[in-house]
Design a protein around this motif. Structure first.
Motif, short mmCIF file in Angstrom:
data_model
loop_
_atom_site.label_atom_id
_atom_site.label_comp_id
_atom_site.label_asym_id
_atom_site.label_seq_id
_atom_site.Cartn_x
_atom_site.Cartn_y
_atom_site.Cartn_z
N ALA A 110 0.84 -1.21 0.00
CA ALA A 110 0.00 0.00 0.00
C ALA A 110 0.87 1.25 0.00
O ALA A 110 0.55 2.24 -0.66
N ASP A 111 1.96 1.19 0.73
CA ASP A 111 2.88 2.34 0.75
C ASP A 111 3.48 2.57 -0.63
O ASP A 111 3.66 3.71 -1.06
N ALA A 112 3.78 1.47 -1.35
CA ALA A 112 4.32 1.61 -2.70
C ALA A 112 3.28 2.21 -3.65
O ALA A 112 3.61 3.03 -4.51
N VAL A 113 2.02 1.78 -3.49
CA VAL A 113 0.94 2.35 -4.31
C VAL A 113 0.81 3.84 -4.04
O VAL A 113 0.67 4.65 -4.96
N ARG A 114 0.83 4.21 -2.76
CA ARG A 114 0.74 5.63 -2.40
C ARG A 114 1.86 6.44 -3.04
O ARG A 114 1.62 7.49 -3.64
N ALA A 115 3.10 5.92 -2.93
CA ALA A 115 4.23 6.64 -3.50
C ALA A 115 4.11 6.76 -5.01
O ALA A 115 4.41 7.81 -5.59
N GLY A 116 3.65 5.67 -5.66
CA GLY A 116 3.50 5.72 -7.10
C GLY A 116 2.45 6.71 -7.56
O GLY A 116 2.65 7.46 -8.52
N LEU A 117 1.31 6.73 -6.87
CA LEU A 117 0.25 7.66 -7.23
C LEU A 117 0.69 9.11 -7.02
O LEU A 117 0.40 9.99 -7.84
N GLN A 118 1.38 9.35 -5.91
CA GLN A 118 1.86 10.72 -5.67
C GLN A 118 2.90 11.13 -6.70
O GLN A 118 2.91 12.28 -7.15
#
Length: 327
Positions: free
Chosen positions: A73-81
């Motif tokens: 989830a942290d990776a998804v957050r970083a990618g979206l940002q």
């Protein structure tokens, strides 16, 4: 190892651009060029204004994956940002490019302002185009007025570049210093020796007043603005009003935020900004479904007719429940 070009003559012929070395005179439609510059500048302003509508793309991932979350989830957050930041950068550079082309077109048109259209058609050269795009190796057009034609770097070197806007990221913020029990002062430095001072006075139970003053590199006052922020509760409704005043003390804008609560939960929220004439320049509303807890946020801006039009809508589902998981 690389392979040498087996077709040097063909490459030279295909890649040659002799027109960049001056070439024959070209025709200039001065009225059309000015209109072209105006339209490009309009597109630049439109992109700059509408880019703000995309702010939720960078904000929502933070709210969706806050706290202790799985590594995925942290990776998804970083990618979206990161994607949102890249899109924002692209739009900023696109707007900047449109503005540069608009300025170049206007510079070319102004170079022939003193000539009639027929003469301009026979005098125009590609050197003038190159100059308009900042090429220092070509001569300045003879007809260009003295007050025009300086690049931003030229203005910086001459000390005539306008200081950054009060909310620009170019300011290097200094520490916030306590002047008294109720007053703080922050001094920030600009890129060309300018200075920004932000003074905030917050009396207990009173109206908070913030004054932002921008000084030029010579110490002269460039601009000053003041905001007065007040809040009040009417039962479950909290209203915060921010009034903005210009250098001469006249009211320029008022922003009112109203939040309705049901216990600790927000049920409805709206933020409206009106100008000095009382016209709404922006409106944002958020409504929360009392059953599903889903929220819908809508943004409105005046259209060409002046009537408010919905420009953005974001629906956010309720936060999922369950124990926190370790990543």
């Amino acid at each position: 190892m690389g392979t040498e070009n087996p077709y040097p003559e063909q490459t030279s012929a295909n890649a040659a651009a002799p027109w960049l070395r001056g070439g024959p005179a070209i025709a200039v439609d001065l009225d059309g060029l000015r209109e072209y510059a105006r339209l490009l500048a309009s597109q630049q302003a439109d992109i700059s204004a509408r880019s703000g509508y995309l702010a939720p793309l960078g904000e929502m991932p933070v709210r969706a994956f806050s706290g202790d979350v799985l590594g995925e989830a942290d990776a998804v957050r970083a990618g979206l940002q990161a994607n949102a930041a890249e899109l924002s950068t692209y739009l900023g550079k696109l707007a900047e490019s449109l503005g540069n082309v608009a300025n170049a077109a206007q510079t070319i048109a102004e170079s022939y302002r003193s000539s009639d259209a027929a003469s301009a058609a026979s005098l125009a050269s590609l050197d003038d185009v190159l100059f308009a795009f900042g090429d220092k190796t070509v001569p300045r057009p003879a007809g260009l007025p003295d007050e025009l034609g300086a690049t931003y770097l030229d203005q910086q070197m001459a000390g005539t570049a306008a200081p950054p806007a009060a909310d620009s990221a170019l300011w290097q913020d200094g520490p916030v210093t306590a002047v008294s029990a109720y007053q703080t002062l922050q001094i920030s430095n600009g890129p060309n020796g300018e200075r920004r001072e932000v003074s905030t006075v917050t009396p207990p139970g009173g109206v908070a007043t913030t004054t932002t003053t921008i000084f030029g590199r010579g110490g002269e006052t460039i601009s000053a603005s003041t905001t007065r922020t007040s809040s009040r509760f009417d039962g479950p409704v909290r209203t915060t009003t921010v009034e903005t005043f210009g250098t001469d003390g006249t009211l320029t804008a008022t922003t009112k935020t109203t939040i309705s609560y049901d216990g600790p939960n927000i049920t409805e929220q709206s933020t409206e900004t009106v100008d000095a004439e009382g016209r709404t320049t922006s409106l944002t509303t958020e409504k929360v479904d009392p059953v599903t807890r889903e929220s819908t946020t809508s943004t409105y801006r005046p259209g060409e007719s002046g009537v408010l039009e919905e420009t953005n809508r974001v629906t956010t589902g309720t936060r999922t429940s369950g124990p926190l998981a370790n990543g």
